[in-house]
Design an enzyme around this catalytic site. Structure first.
Site, PDB file in Angstrom:
ATOM      1  N   SER A 158       0.861  -1.184   0.000  1.00  0.00           N
ATOM      2  CA  SER A 158       0.000   0.000   0.000  1.00  0.00           C
ATOM      3  C   SER A 158       0.893   1.228   0.000  1.00  0.00           C
ATOM      4  O   SER A 158       2.123   1.117   0.048  1.00  0.00           O
ATOM      5  CB  SER A 158      -0.895   0.005   1.227  1.00  0.00           C
ATOM      6  OG  SER A 158      -0.115   0.333   2.366  1.00  0.00           O
ATOM      7  N   LYS A 159       0.239   2.378  -0.030  1.00  0.00           N
ATOM      8  CA  LYS A 159       0.993   3.639  -0.110  1.00  0.00           C
ATOM      9  C   LYS A 159       2.019   3.796   1.010  1.00  0.00           C
ATOM     10  O   LYS A 159       3.009   4.492   0.833  1.00  0.00           O
ATOM     11  CB  LYS A 159       0.013   4.820  -0.073  1.00  0.00           C
ATOM     12  CG  LYS A 159      -0.692   5.004  -1.397  1.00  0.00           C
ATOM     13  CD  LYS A 159      -1.055   6.468  -1.604  1.00  0.00           C
ATOM     14  CE  LYS A 159      -1.773   6.683  -2.929  1.00  0.00           C
ATOM     15  NZ  LYS A 159      -3.229   6.717  -2.785  1.00  0.00           N
ATOM     16  N   ARG A 160       1.752   3.160   2.129  1.00  0.00           N
ATOM     17  CA  ARG A 160       2.702   3.253   3.252  1.00  0.00           C
ATOM     18  C   ARG A 160       4.093   2.766   2.860  1.00  0.00           C
ATOM     19  O   ARG A 160       5.089   3.139   3.460  1.00  0.00           O
ATOM     20  CB  ARG A 160       2.228   2.367   4.415  1.00  0.00           C
ATOM     21  CG  ARG A 160       1.128   2.942   5.240  1.00  0.00           C
ATOM     22  CD  ARG A 160       0.855   2.057   6.421  1.00  0.00           C
ATOM     23  NE  ARG A 160       0.403   0.726   6.027  1.00  0.00           N
ATOM     24  CZ  ARG A 160       0.940  -0.407   6.452  1.00  0.00           C
ATOM     25  NH1 ARG A 160       1.945  -0.398   7.273  1.00  0.00           N
ATOM     26  NH2 ARG A 160       0.447  -1.558   6.041  1.00  0.00           N
TER      27      ARG A 160
END
Ligand code: GLU
Length: 471
Positions: A240-242
């Site tokens: 994910s964007k993390r």
């Protein structure tokens, strides 16, 4: 199905093309090319609330940038409602599907009951054998799933996976407003488009036994499956964007080469001995699902950056120059339409391509070649633009001014002569000159830099450095 291999990439345009989707498309394309097959692009846009034309364009752009070329399509599911209807009617007329009049409230009440009694949350089959339609209700259409036995999915990556039919619900294939559901449209399209191999993320594995029963109901030879393992972040959570940028075009913005990203993506799950870098021809030649692992892969941005650096080093300088120009325009180093002389720019790029890991880094370094003035890095200035360098710099300036042949070898001769005369090491002169010419302490060889910057500009910059020392 003795003809050509036909595969498809079937994105839902509810977001940008992300790394996982791009890898799915890539594996489809490679498998098709390897087998002389056909790669179809199908846009699954039946979720009208979440699908947008902008996302369709974004997916097409991402695929184009990466060179994920399809042979047929893009087909859009929203253009195909008549076809789905026909297939649903066929199933009803053959008794393989039936109208269900149970209201959402009724279903919800049963669901709650099942939950409180710890039973599986499954449709109870109330309308399976209904003789008369219920008045005043728009029914949904349910597919009659087998209730006994097992459904076996043959997967090219995972082997055979067995599902108990008891677990499978009588699937809704058409809603009360007449629109088809996801599992139906996928299968109808695969049948209608003659798809032979379904290559997709293993987050769809749960749908596969249901879909498999639908292929059978249509009398279609069940396609082969290849469910690709997930891509995870370094903490083993789903990517994910993390974990860094996940949209493909973000990598364009960050100065990655499409070939490098492709090479990185293909290695997320697939391997060929311990080879890391592949030409596109090699990928087509070597690709097979036998070499795709079952385990999830972990996204490693450092490795991607390293690969990008490798691709930059090995790029043709002319091509690299072409690619870096938009970045020079974007950071304001160059005004569009007023680009520096191309041959000169290529020469500048050649001196830098071994050090830049991204096109952004390359553009940043080119700045000191192109700009009128350099900005001094404060630390570099303090350390190297010192009183003790003033004489050396002055002498160099004089020497450079009187040079007719401003070539790398002549420049080197001059440097050596000055250093010998003053009995200092080359670095004693080279570092201050580097700061004068580039603003910092890291650059290609100083003679090369001088050669590219050119006589006039070099002298001006050295003068400015002398001025700075003076203050
Ligand atoms: N539209 C689905 C998705 O974007 C893919 C369906 C499939 O490949 O069967 O996840």
């Amino acid at each position: 199905m003795s003809g050509k291999i036909r595969v498809r990439f079937a994105p839902s345009p509810t977001g940008f093309l992300h790394l996982g989707g791009a890898r799915t498309a890539l594996f489809n394309m490679l498998y098709a090319k390897h087998n002389n097959g056909v790669f179809v692009l199908r846009i699954e846009d039946t979720d009208r609330e979440r699908s947008t034309d902008e996302y369709i364009d974004a997916i097409l752009n991402g695929m184009k940038w990466l060179g994920l070329d399809y042979d047929e399509g893009p087909l859009r599911q929203t253009d195909r409602f008549d076809i789905y209807k026909k297939y649903v009617e066929q199933l009803i007329s053959e008794g393989k599907a039936y109208h269900c009049y149970c209201s959402p409230e009724e279903l919800e009440a049963r669901r709650k009951e099942a939950m409180s009694e710890g039973r599986p949350l499954k449709y109870n089959g109330k309308c399976r054998n209904l003789k008369e339609p219920a008045a005043g209700v728009n029914p949904v259409v349910r597919f009659r799933m087998p209730q006994e036995g097992v459904t076996m999915v043959d997967d090219l990556i995972r082997g055979t996976i067995t599902f108990e039919n008891e677990q499978l619900d009588d699937l809704i294939i058409s809603r009360s407003d007449g629109t088809p559901t996801y599992n139906l449209t996928v299968v109808v399209d695969d049948v209608d488009m003659g798809i032979t191999h379904i290559v997709r993320g293993d987050d769809h594995l749960n749908n596969t036994p249901r879909q498999l029963q639908l292929y059978k109901a249509f009398g279609y030879e069940v396609p082969k499956f290849a469910h690709l393992p997930m891509i995870l972040g370094s903490d083993k959570a789903r990517l994910s964007k993390r974990h860094g940028a996940t949209s493909v075009m973000a990598y364009y913005d960050m100065g990655y080469l499409p070939e490098a990203l492709i090479n990185y993506l293909v290695r997320l799950g697939w391997s060929y001995g311990d080879q890391e870098i592949f030409t596109s021809e090699e990928l087509v030649k070597y690709f097979s699902f036998e070499n795709v692992g079952k385990a999830a892969s972990v996204f490693n941005p450092e490795k991607l950056l390293w690969l990008n650096g490798q691709y930059i080093i090995n790029s043709d300088p002319e091509k690299l120059t072409e690619l870096v120009i938009p970045f020079l325009v974007k950071d304001g180093t160059v005004t569009e339409g007023q680009e520096p002389d191309r041959a000169w720019l290529v020469k500048a790029v050649e001196t830098l391509q071994e050090r830049a890991k991204t096109l952004i880094e390359l553009a940043a370094s080119l700045k000191y070649y192109i700009a009128e003035d350099v900005e001094f890095d404060e630390k570099a200035k303090k350390k190297f633009l010192q009183e003790s360098s003033r004489n050396l710099l002055n002498e160099l300036k004089e020497g450079l001014s009187s040079m007719d042949d401003f070539s790398e070898s002549k420049i080197e001769e001059l440097f050596r002569a000055i250093c010998e005369k003053h009995e200092v090491k080359l670095g004693k002169l080279a570092q201050p000159v580097r700061v004068a010419l580039t603003g910092g302490t890291q650059s290609p060889g100083i003679f090369e830099v001088l050669d590219v910057v050119g006589k006039e500009k070099a002298i001006r910059r050295i003068e400015k450095a002398i001025e700075v020392i003076g203050n």
